[in-house]
Design an enzyme around this catalytic site. Sequence first.
Site, PDB file in Angstrom:
ATOM      1  CG  HIS A 147      32.265  44.271  37.913  1.00 10.79           C
ATOM      2  ND1 HIS A 147      32.921  44.414  39.124  1.00 10.79           N
ATOM      3  CD2 HIS A 147      33.050  43.472  37.321  1.00 10.79           C
ATOM      4  CE1 HIS A 147      33.817  43.739  39.143  1.00 10.79           C
ATOM      5  NE2 HIS A 147      34.072  43.281  37.933  1.00 10.79           N
ATOM      6  CG  HIS A 316      44.992  39.413  39.043  1.00 12.60           C
ATOM      7  ND1 HIS A 316      44.208  39.965  38.403  1.00 12.60           N
ATOM      8  CD2 HIS A 316      44.330  39.392  40.523  1.00 12.60           C
ATOM      9  CE1 HIS A 316      42.992  40.215  38.847  1.00 12.60           C
ATOM     10  NE2 HIS A 316      43.108  39.657  40.190  1.00 12.60           N
ATOM     11  CG  ASP A 352      42.718  38.384  43.536  1.00 15.57           C
ATOM     12  OD1 ASP A 352      43.817  38.940  43.803  1.00 15.57           O
ATOM     13  OD2 ASP A 352      41.855  38.486  42.708  1.00 15.57           O
ATOM     14  CG  ASP A 354      40.854  41.260  45.720  1.00 15.87           C
ATOM     15  OD1 ASP A 354      41.988  41.350  44.827  1.00 15.87           O
ATOM     16  OD2 ASP A 354      39.803  40.784  45.482  1.00 15.87           O
TER      17      ASP A 354
HETATM   18  C1  XLS Z   1      39.311  39.662  40.066  1.00 16.95           C
HETATM   19  C2  XLS Z   1      39.492  41.084  39.236  1.00 16.95           C
HETATM   20  C3  XLS Z   1      38.194  41.813  39.107  1.00 16.95           C
HETATM   21  C4  XLS Z   1      38.713  42.842  37.945  1.00 16.95           C
HETATM   22  C5  XLS Z   1      37.245  43.477  37.404  1.00 16.95           C
HETATM   23  O1  XLS Z   1      40.141  39.144  40.468  1.00 16.95           O
HETATM   24  O2  XLS Z   1      40.241  41.788  39.877  1.00 16.95           O
HETATM   25  O3  XLS Z   1      37.895  42.411  40.175  1.00 16.95           O
HETATM   26  O4  XLS Z   1      39.417  43.790  38.454  1.00 16.95           O
HETATM   27  O5  XLS Z   1      36.465  42.618  36.872  1.00 16.95           O
HETATM   28 NI    NI Z   2      41.240  43.800  39.350  1.00 15.86          NI
HETATM   29 NI    NI Z   3      41.566  40.512  41.590  1.00 19.20          NI
END
Ligand code: XLS
Ligand code: NI
Ligand code: NI
Length: 481
Positions: A147, A316, A352, A354
């Site tokens: 980003h 997601h 999320d 991750d």
């Molecule tokens: C957040 C998203 C983010 C995108 C990029 O949940 O996964 O990280 O991949 O903005």
């Molecule tokens: Ni993402």
């Molecule tokens: Ni994400």
Amino acid sequence: MLEMKNMKLGPMLLLLLCLNIVSSSVGNAPTCPADLGGDCSDSGEWEGEFFPGIPKIKYEGPSSKNPLAFKWYNADEEILGKKMKDWMRFSVAFWHTFRGNGGDPFGAPTKTWPWEDGTNSLAMAKRRMRANFEFIDKLGVDRWCFHDRDIAPDGKTLEEANANLDEVVALAKELQGTKIKPLWGTAQLFMHPRYMHGGATSSEVGVYVYAAAQVKKAMEVTHYLGGENYVFWGGREGYQTLLNTDMGRELDHLARFLEAAVAYKKKIGFNGTLLIEPKPQEPTKHQYDWDAATTANFLRKYGLIGEFKLNIECNHATLSGHSCHHELETARLNGLLGNIDANTGDPQIGWDTDQFLTDIAEATNVMISVIRNGGLAPGGFNFDAKLRRESTDVEDLFIAHITGMDTLARGLRNAAKIIEDGSLAELVRKRYESFDTEIGALIEAGKADFDLLEKKAKEWGEPKVPSAKQELAEMIFQCAL
Ligand code: XLS
Ligand code: NI
Ligand code: NI
């Protein structure tokens, strides 16, 4: 196991890192607070390696017990006629790997990487960028994702933010050399308070304008760095309640914003793919790009379907109540599968998380879709995944990526086995073979009207309905793992 060197930074740094979360957009704090004794200078230079003692990661095969080696990912080995590295096109996510600090809403950061000085200065951003490229080189991948605001400090004005970005991007360009490039870049339109109602879907026109300017710049730097894609993830493009929201108007605004992005892409000669990354919620209660099907419908309604593809993130997918495999197949069947944010969630946690993907069955399903898609290029697999808060050694960054890469490599090997074996495809073919008939062909060609079908129903009487053979399908699948 390797030990962290340079661990001079104490609890004071924890506090500063914590404050840094809150003030990360404020900008130029001094780079190396004198009282911390950090090993840093104003120029962003760093003495020696960032990851001393960590070698270039090599393939050692499944019997290896070395945590710093690949057991399944063998970059140049061919699977189904393509090198593993070309199926995968792995990418490191800058925000997790180099900005993730282990902080959560209940606790302070836990990670004290030796090169961090507790600030978000320009000098720190440059030092971090050097660490990023050493990491990428040692891991042996060719791509990274970012980003705008992860890699460079924000500014008090757009001009100042852009100047900061230019300075860090110039260094990134130099460090990339000829081999490494961004898989994708994106603009961070969710952290700054101005984006609290959204960027493109904000109720405030000044925010729409600012967001457009930020995306314009992020597209320019992605193009400058040789990026292959550009991502739109709309974390705040949605609503908290419909009572105060003109949803129709917000969706129209989002479409206008994306149209302008398409026009700008063409104007600057950026040939990368524009990707939308669906997510149902978090941080917004309802996010407009809910899932692949919702996003495909949005693109179709606004005539944008040929201009965008989707970036499917596995975590997601599960948040929207689907499997990752479902989202990938939905995207693929609509001609929209462009990239994968490779991560996974936790079956007991509803947000999320991750995590790095470690589930071999899930990876196998993912790779079945990727193979059916003929690969992902110019997309790839971006590790939008982070260490657990409790994982605090530098080597954990490597181990996590190695496991993620090995898991997907195993998935690829298994998927290839399933495809080469052919019995699952045969089971599916047989399941639909009643349509491989004269009447089936008429139906599929759209030439069977209700009069004809009623005639057939009377002629055939009650149909015999065969077994779906689900357990047999599961048995075949399991055998390949
Ligand atoms: C957040 C998203 C983010 C995108 C990029 O949940 O996964 O990280 O991949 O903005
Ligand atoms: Ni993402
Ligand atoms: Ni994400």
